[in-house]
Design a protein around this motif. Structure first.
Motif, PDB file in Angstrom:
ATOM      1  N   LEU A  29      -8.005   3.023   6.247  1.00  0.00           N
ATOM      2  CA  LEU A  29      -7.333   4.044   5.440  1.00  0.00           C
ATOM      3  C   LEU A  29      -8.390   4.874   4.724  1.00  0.00           C
ATOM      4  O   LEU A  29      -9.298   4.335   4.095  1.00  0.00           O
ATOM      5  N   SER A  73     -11.028   1.954   3.931  1.00  0.00           N
ATOM      6  CA  SER A  73     -10.721   0.569   3.582  1.00  0.00           C
ATOM      7  C   SER A  73     -11.218  -0.338   4.701  1.00  0.00           C
ATOM      8  O   SER A  73     -11.117  -0.007   5.893  1.00  0.00           O
ATOM      9  N   CYS A  88      -6.758  -0.832  -9.700  1.00  0.00           N
ATOM     10  CA  CYS A  88      -6.553  -0.787  -8.248  1.00  0.00           C
ATOM     11  C   CYS A  88      -7.919  -0.811  -7.568  1.00  0.00           C
ATOM     12  O   CYS A  88      -8.661   0.174  -7.579  1.00  0.00           O
ATOM     13  N   VAL A 135     -10.220  -1.765  -4.053  1.00  0.00           N
ATOM     14  CA  VAL A 135     -10.092  -1.819  -2.599  1.00  0.00           C
ATOM     15  C   VAL A 135     -11.437  -2.184  -1.992  1.00  0.00           C
ATOM     16  O   VAL A 135     -12.475  -1.629  -2.377  1.00  0.00           O
ATOM     17  N   PRO A 138       0.824  -1.211   0.000  1.00  0.00           N
ATOM     18  CA  PRO A 138       0.000   0.000   0.000  1.00  0.00           C
ATOM     19  C   PRO A 138       0.862   1.265   0.000  1.00  0.00           C
ATOM     20  O   PRO A 138       1.887   1.335   0.683  1.00  0.00           O
ATOM     21  N   PHE A 180      -4.665  -4.158   1.629  1.00  0.00           N
ATOM     22  CA  PHE A 180      -4.707  -2.854   2.282  1.00  0.00           C
ATOM     23  C   PHE A 180      -5.156  -3.008   3.730  1.00  0.00           C
ATOM     24  O   PHE A 180      -6.154  -3.697   3.991  1.00  0.00           O
ATOM     25  N   LYS A 210      -1.056   1.270  -4.853  1.00  0.00           N
ATOM     26  CA  LYS A 210      -0.223   0.139  -4.464  1.00  0.00           C
ATOM     27  C   LYS A 210       0.908  -0.024  -5.468  1.00  0.00           C
ATOM     28  O   LYS A 210       0.812   0.398  -6.631  1.00  0.00           O
ATOM     29  N   LEU A 231      -5.193   7.037   1.096  1.00  0.00           N
ATOM     30  CA  LEU A 231      -4.600   6.011   0.246  1.00  0.00           C
ATOM     31  C   LEU A 231      -4.311   6.558  -1.147  1.00  0.00           C
ATOM     32  O   LEU A 231      -5.150   7.220  -1.753  1.00  0.00           O
ATOM     33  N   ILE A 260       0.581   5.410   0.628  1.00  0.00           N
ATOM     34  CA  ILE A 260      -0.317   6.374   1.257  1.00  0.00           C
ATOM     35  C   ILE A 260       0.381   7.723   1.394  1.00  0.00           C
ATOM     36  O   ILE A 260       1.579   7.863   1.172  1.00  0.00           O
TER      37      ILE A 260
END
Length: 283
Positions: free
Chosen positions: A229, A218, A171, A173, A142, A225, A152, A149, A144
């Protein structure tokens, strides 16, 4: 002073007034003679005044003045450049101080990285950072900021890594909406270069009561993840044929990324198997 002297003085003054005020031929002749007598003194006094003025006010050279003006313009431009660099340094120090404070207070073990390359054709899809496999970075780690976020990691080099942004459709999540029991899958979209892409939280229940402005975080499911987040905030909720979908405003401003953090995921060590008990020999 005697009365006769005062009387004579008054008569003399009255005569002068008459001579210089009455406009007759005789008075004009007298005025001309008086001016002729006083002309040497008038010329000398005028010359003295001009000499004094020239001594006080120096002669101005146009060429020299232009050269001095050009030098002052150059010096002013230098001062402006120095001021701009000073402001940039102050802003850079403030960013670095904020990053250090965030790293110290974060509950994760992280590696700081700088964004070193972005392409206009993939501006909303990926970027390159200056940390790679030899810096302890792994695939699918991950990425950030102190806001939320970013995405990745994907392809790795010894000291570089490609980051797939949250705004890219690749991507995805697992996400939840604060204040509700709703969970879904958050993903980006392939957008035009001049359009800032939106995030879409899909597979929600239809007719869900979701308020605009609610935070999206998240959920931690999937193992990529960590939970909680910040991903963004709800802009609007839309009912689809099968499920509901929320349009999300990203928390991170992806157009101004300079520094990021890569979370080092803790890999669970395998539990050692118990040693086999040796068989006893039969009597």
């Amino acid at each position: 002073m005697k009365k006769l002297n005062i009387l004579a003085l008054l008569i003399f003054v009255a005569g002068l007034v008459a001579v210089f005020t009455f406009d007759t031929a005789t008075t004009r002749q007298i005025q001309s003679r008086v001016l002729s007598l006083l002309s040497p003194f008038i010329h000398s006094s005028a010359a003295m005044e001009q000499a004094a003025e020239s001594a006080v006010a120096p002669q101005i050279n146009p060429v020299e003045m232009k050269r001095e003006n050009d030098e002052q313009r150059v010096q002013l431009e230098r001062l402006r450049i120095i001021q701009q660099k000073y402001n940039q340094i102050i802003e850079e120090n403030a960013k670095l101080r904020q990053l250090i404070e965030f790293k110290q207070s974060a509950p994760f073990k992280m590696t700081a990285a700088k964004v070193i390359r972005r392409s206009s054709t993939t501006w909303w899809n990926s970027l390159i950072i200056d940390k790679g496999s030899l810096d302890g970075i792994g695939t699918d780690s991950p990425v950030i900021t102190s806001v939320g976020l970013v995405g990745k990691t994907s392809t790795l080099a010894p000291h570089m890594a490609k980051v797939i942004l949250l705004t890219d459709e690749m991507c995805r999540v697992s996400a939840k909406i604060e204040g509700t029991l709703e969970q879904g899958i958050l993903g980006g979209e392939r957008a035009a270069l001049e359009v800032r892409p939106e995030l879409h939280l899909r597979f929600l229940h239809r007719n869900s009561n979701i308020n605009a402005g609610a935070g999206v975080y998240s959920s931690g499911e999937g193992g990529v993840f960590p939970a909680d987040l910040l991903l963004g905030r709800v802009k609007r909720f839309e009912n689809r044929e099968i499920s509901g979908e929320a349009v999300i405003e990203p928390a991170v401003d992806f157009s101004t990324l300079d520094y990021v953090f890569v979370i080092e995921m803790q890999v669970a060590e395998p539990t050692p198997e118990p040693a086999a008990t040796p068989a006893r020999a039969k009597p």
